[in-house]
Design a protein around this motif. Structure first.
Motif, short mmCIF file in Angstrom:
data_model
loop_
_atom_site.label_atom_id
_atom_site.label_comp_id
_atom_site.label_asym_id
_atom_site.label_seq_id
_atom_site.Cartn_x
_atom_site.Cartn_y
_atom_site.Cartn_z
N ARG A 77 0.54 -7.83 6.46
CA ARG A 77 1.09 -8.89 5.62
C ARG A 77 1.89 -9.89 6.44
O ARG A 77 1.77 -11.12 6.26
CB ARG A 77 1.97 -8.30 4.51
N ALA A 78 2.71 -9.38 7.37
CA ALA A 78 3.53 -10.26 8.21
C ALA A 78 2.67 -11.12 9.13
O ALA A 78 2.96 -12.31 9.32
CB ALA A 78 4.53 -9.42 9.01
N ILE A 107 -14.16 -8.41 7.14
CA ILE A 107 -13.76 -7.21 6.41
C ILE A 107 -13.64 -7.62 4.94
O ILE A 107 -13.16 -8.72 4.64
CB ILE A 107 -12.40 -6.67 6.90
N GLY A 108 -14.02 -6.77 4.03
CA GLY A 108 -13.97 -7.10 2.61
C GLY A 108 -12.56 -7.39 2.13
O GLY A 108 -11.60 -6.71 2.53
N ARG A 142 -6.83 -6.02 0.56
CA ARG A 142 -5.89 -5.95 -0.56
C ARG A 142 -5.40 -4.51 -0.78
O ARG A 142 -4.20 -4.26 -0.93
CB ARG A 142 -6.56 -6.49 -1.82
N ASN A 143 -6.33 -3.55 -0.76
CA ASN A 143 -5.96 -2.15 -0.97
C ASN A 143 -5.13 -1.60 0.18
O ASN A 143 -4.20 -0.82 -0.04
CB ASN A 143 -7.20 -1.29 -1.19
N PHE A 144 -5.42 -2.02 1.40
CA PHE A 144 -4.64 -1.58 2.56
C PHE A 144 -3.22 -2.12 2.47
O PHE A 144 -2.25 -1.38 2.61
CB PHE A 144 -5.32 -2.03 3.85
N SER A 187 -5.02 2.40 -0.18
CA SER A 187 -5.98 3.12 0.66
C SER A 187 -5.67 2.86 2.12
O SER A 187 -4.99 1.90 2.46
CB SER A 187 -7.42 2.69 0.35
N ALA A 188 -6.18 3.75 2.95
CA ALA A 188 -6.03 3.61 4.40
C ALA A 188 -7.41 3.43 5.00
O ALA A 188 -8.23 4.35 4.96
CB ALA A 188 -5.35 4.84 4.99
#
Length: 84
Positions: free
Chosen positions: A8-9, A27-28, A33-35, A40-41
């Motif tokens: 995010r940073a 990358i999707g 968003r999930n990461f 999710s990881a």
């Protein structure tokens, strides 16, 4: 490796949306968003692609593995190629 906070940073430093990161890294958007939200990881290979994408845009990752580092973080070491 790469934490959700660092992702995010790094996007904020580059003024990239999640979609822009998805487009740049191939990358999707849902994976990003999930990461970033901790849902999710991603696999290590996916995190490597994201990190390399950020690094090629001028982001330097601070892993926080040494004394006095203050923990993991990011900094912009060069101007993004799009602004050069």
């Amino acid at each position: 490796m790469l934490t959700p906070s660092q992702c995010r940073a790094a996007r904020a430093l580059l003024d990239w949306s999640q979609q822009q990161l998805a487009d740049q890294s191939k990358i999707g958007n849902a994976t990003i968003r999930n990461f970033e939200s901790g849902k999710s990881a991603p696999q290590h290979a996916t995190l490597d692609v994201l990190r390399r994408c950020f690094e090629s845009a001028g982001v330097n990752f601070i892993d926080g593995d040494y004394a006095g580092s203050g923990g993991p973080g990011v900094r912009l070491v060069t101007r993004p190629k799009s602004e050069a």
